[in-house]
Write an enzyme that holds these catalytic residues in place. Sequence first.
Site, PDB file in Angstrom:
ATOM      1  N   SER A 186    -107.329  34.249 -26.787  1.00 53.79           N
ATOM      2  CA  SER A 186    -106.746  32.938 -27.068  1.00 53.79           C
ATOM      3  C   SER A 186    -105.217  33.016 -27.030  1.00 53.79           C
ATOM      4  O   SER A 186    -104.657  33.409 -26.010  1.00 53.79           O
ATOM      5  CB  SER A 186    -107.269  32.422 -28.412  1.00 53.79           C
ATOM      6  OG  SER A 186    -106.910  31.078 -28.604  1.00 53.79           O
ATOM      7  N   ASP A 206    -115.685  25.651 -23.531  1.00 54.58           N
ATOM      8  CA  ASP A 206    -114.553  25.841 -24.451  1.00 54.58           C
ATOM      9  C   ASP A 206    -113.933  24.492 -24.791  1.00 54.58           C
ATOM     10  O   ASP A 206    -113.460  23.774 -23.907  1.00 54.58           O
ATOM     11  CB  ASP A 206    -113.515  26.765 -23.804  1.00 54.58           C
ATOM     12  CG  ASP A 206    -112.481  27.290 -24.786  1.00 54.58           C
ATOM     13  OD1 ASP A 206    -112.033  26.505 -25.637  1.00 54.58           O
ATOM     14  OD2 ASP A 206    -112.111  28.473 -24.681  1.00 54.58           O
ATOM     15  N   HIS A 261    -115.002  28.114 -27.689  1.00 60.42           N
ATOM     16  CA  HIS A 261    -113.772  28.901 -27.818  1.00 60.42           C
ATOM     17  C   HIS A 261    -113.930  30.073 -28.778  1.00 60.42           C
ATOM     18  O   HIS A 261    -113.323  31.124 -28.560  1.00 60.42           O
ATOM     19  CB  HIS A 261    -112.627  28.002 -28.296  1.00 60.42           C
ATOM     20  CG  HIS A 261    -111.286  28.654 -28.225  1.00 60.42           C
ATOM     21  ND1 HIS A 261    -110.671  28.984 -27.026  1.00 60.42           N
ATOM     22  CD2 HIS A 261    -110.432  29.057 -29.204  1.00 60.42           C
ATOM     23  CE1 HIS A 261    -109.506  29.547 -27.273  1.00 60.42           C
ATOM     24  NE2 HIS A 261    -109.334  29.610 -28.583  1.00 60.42           N
TER      25      HIS A 261
END
Length: 288
Positions: free
Chosen positions: A170, A235, A264
């Site tokens: 991320s 996501d 995610h």
Amino acid sequence: MNNLSFSELCCLFCCPPCPGKIASKLAFLPPDPTYTLMCDESGSRWTLHLSERADWQYSSREKDAIECFMTRTSKGNRIACMFVRCSPNAKYTLLFSHGNAVDLGQMSSFYIGLGSRINCNIFSYDYSGYGASSGKPTEKNLYADVEAAWLALRTRYGIRPENVIIYGQSIGTVPSVDLAARYESAAVILHSPLTSGMRVAFPDTKKTYCFDAFPNIDKISKITSPVLIIHGTEDEVIDFSHGLALFERCQRPVEPLWVEGAGHNDVELYGQYLERLKQFVSQELVNL
């Protein structure tokens, strides 16, 4: 101006042209620290104390495999570092840059589990303003933080670049891409990566503006190491299209992992996540 989309125009006139402002709006959610580091009288040995919120899942014996210390960045901040010895015969060490809403305490159990399953040691650090690290989380500090972690991994443990896998998850893909664009390593793994801050906030953005933050899309082509990209197709935070766009810009892409149905924060819960990492580390890197 005529080529700008409506959302880009809105951003241009409504948001201050400052990467730091964009970054603070989008990226950093440091939790209350889930651990403390206590230094002995010599000042050289640090003891890790985890709070209940760290959700430690192993015994004290596994905890003994974790070594922590503090190091200073070029920006003057002191950041917490963690070296997890998961395997005595590990060839590779993952330099792991974690997500935006966790700290080392919360990640420690995950590191033990991941490293032992893929036969890698793991070195990680907390960004400025996270956990026991001083300072504030900013884009510039991210780059200084990962540089300090890289130098500590190499000098303190004598680990050579060809034995380091740079891993970012991320927001952690931002310092990872920046580092990998400047230093060659065994490989790079980008887990749920973003192309840039503007492109996350305004999906119709087609180019990088001077005030954009986290421009992975402009740096990834400079990476000369093999790159594995992992992204969930559902996501909800960083759209799957970001992973695809970065994959298309890689100099040395390997077979990516698109996790069907994953969001995610749950990619690692799918069986193919570990399967792909094991294959990449134990088989593919040998032949690259």
